[in-house]
Enzyme design. Sequence first.
Site, short mmCIF file in Angstrom:
data_model
loop_
_atom_site.label_atom_id
_atom_site.label_comp_id
_atom_site.label_asym_id
_atom_site.label_seq_id
_atom_site.Cartn_x
_atom_site.Cartn_y
_atom_site.Cartn_z
N ARG A 1 51.26 44.66 26.80
CA ARG A 1 51.28 43.60 27.82
C ARG A 1 52.58 42.86 27.65
NH1 ARG A 1 46.82 39.17 29.65
NH2 ARG A 1 46.15 41.05 30.72
N ASP B 1 43.81 35.73 43.21
CA ASP B 1 44.31 35.58 41.84
C ASP B 1 45.07 34.25 41.78
OD1 ASP B 1 45.06 36.12 39.20
OD2 ASP B 1 46.71 37.46 39.75
N GLN C 1 43.26 46.53 35.26
CA GLN C 1 42.40 45.58 35.97
C GLN C 1 41.95 46.17 37.30
OE1 GLN C 1 41.37 42.21 35.08
NE2 GLN C 1 39.98 42.80 36.72
N HIS D 1 49.13 45.58 37.21
CA HIS D 1 47.99 45.39 36.30
C HIS D 1 47.00 46.55 36.57
CE1 HIS D 1 45.48 43.57 33.46
NE2 HIS D 1 45.18 42.43 34.03
N ARG E 1 36.19 46.26 32.84
CA ARG E 1 37.45 46.50 32.10
C ARG E 1 37.17 47.39 30.90
NH1 ARG E 1 41.73 42.91 32.37
NH2 ARG E 1 42.75 44.52 31.13
N CYS F 1 40.31 38.61 38.94
CA CYS F 1 40.58 39.23 37.64
C CYS F 1 40.34 38.26 36.48
CB CYS F 1 41.99 39.81 37.60
SG CYS F 1 43.29 38.57 37.71
N1 NVA Z 1 48.55 37.39 37.89
C1 NVA Z 1 48.01 36.94 36.64
C2 NVA Z 1 46.96 37.87 36.16
C3 NVA Z 1 46.29 37.47 34.87
C4 NVA Z 1 45.29 38.46 34.38
C5 NVA Z 1 49.12 36.82 35.61
O1 NVA Z 1 49.98 37.70 35.57
O2 NVA Z 1 49.14 35.83 34.87
N1 CP Z 2 42.20 39.75 33.69
C1 CP Z 2 42.88 39.79 32.54
O1 CP Z 2 43.74 40.64 32.34
O2 CP Z 2 42.51 38.85 31.63
P1 CP Z 2 43.26 38.45 30.29
O3 CP Z 2 44.56 37.82 30.67
O4 CP Z 2 42.32 37.51 29.60
O5 CP Z 2 43.49 39.70 29.47
#
Ligand code: NVA
Ligand code: CP
Length: 308
Positions: free
Chosen positions: A103, A223, A133, A130, A291, A263
Site C-alpha cells: 500500500r 468514498d 477493494q 484499489h 475483503r 469502502c
Molecule cells: N480513497 C480512499 C480509500 C481508503 C480505503 C483513500 O485513498 O484514502
Molecule cells: N477500505 C480499506 O482499504 O480500508 P483500510 O484503509 O482500513 O485498509
Amino acid sequence: MKKDLLKLLDLTREDIEKILNVGDQMKYNQKHGLPHNYLQGKTLAMIFEKNSTRTRVSFEAGMYQLGGHPIFLSGKESQIGRGEPIEDTARVLSRYCDGIMIRTFAQEEVEQLAQYADIPVINGLTDFAHPCQVLADLMTIRERMTRLEGLKLCFIGDGNNMANSLIVGGLKCGMEVSVACPEGYDPDQRVLDFAQSKGCAKNFSLVRTPEEAARQADVVITDVWASMGQEEEAQKRRAAFAGFQVSDALMRLANPGAMVQHCLPAHRGEEITAEVFEAHAQEIFDEAENRLHAQKAVMYLLMNGGEG
Ligand code: NVA
Ligand code: CP
C-alpha cells in the site's frame, strides 16, 4: 492470470470472475469450518506506507487462515523509509517470501516493485487504484443481486482510486457505470480512455450531478472526499464536493432495493448521511468482510502457482 495484481486494467473478465468464484468458495469453506490451508509454509510480506485497518487485518488474518505467515513492514520503520530503492527491496523480499502486498502512493512504485520481484505483487491501494477493494465490492454485489451483468452501478464523489477501479471492474463485468464528479475531480485519464473505448462507451457516463448518476441505479457507491495524502486539501474539497452526498433524497432516485457500498472509513455528514449509512450497514459490512474472502482467493490464485 498474470503474475501480479496491480490494477484491474490488467485483468480479463474471466480473471475477475475466477477470483470472485474462488472468493465465494473461500467464504463457504470458512463458514463451514472446512480446511483450506492451501498456502502452508508460504510467507507474505506486507508493506504499508499509508494507514490501514481493513487491508492489514484482512490480509494478515487471511494469510493465517490459508496456513501461511504474514509479515507487516511499515514503510517508515523499514529501510524503504530511509531511501532503499524499491527495486532492491523487491529482489531481497523475493529471496525470503512468496508474495508481497503493498500500500503506497504512486502506482509506478508498485509497478516497479512487480517488475523487479520474482514473486507475485498485490496492490493494497495506491493513489491510482484499489483493486482488492473493488473485487470485494463486486463479490458483495453479485452475492446480493445474484449477477453483475446489466446492473447499473453509480459512483458519487471524487474521481479517486475507488472511482478508477470501480469503473474498470464494473465495465469489465458487463455493468452500466455512471460516475458523478465535480469538475476538476475526474477519474484518471487512462481509466476514462478505457471507459470510452469500443465495447465500453455505451455502458459508461461521466456526469456533473449526483442525481443524473443515481437515477435507476442498482448500486450506489461513494468514498471520502479527501483521500490519504490529501489531508491538507480537506477544507477546499468540502466546498468542491458540497451536494455530492449519498442521502435519502438521492437514494429515492435509485431503483427500489438499491444497494449502497462504501469502502470505509466513512465520513458521515460528508459523502454519506448517517441515515443512509445505517440503513445499509449490513451490506456495507458484508463488503468489508468480503475483503477477507476475495483476497484469500487472490493470494491462493497467485501464490499457489496460478492453479485455480
Ligand atoms: N480513497 C480512499 C480509500 C481508503 C480505503 C483513500 O485513498 O484514502
Ligand atoms: N477500505 C480499506 O482499504 O480500508 P483500510 O484503509 O482500513 O485498509
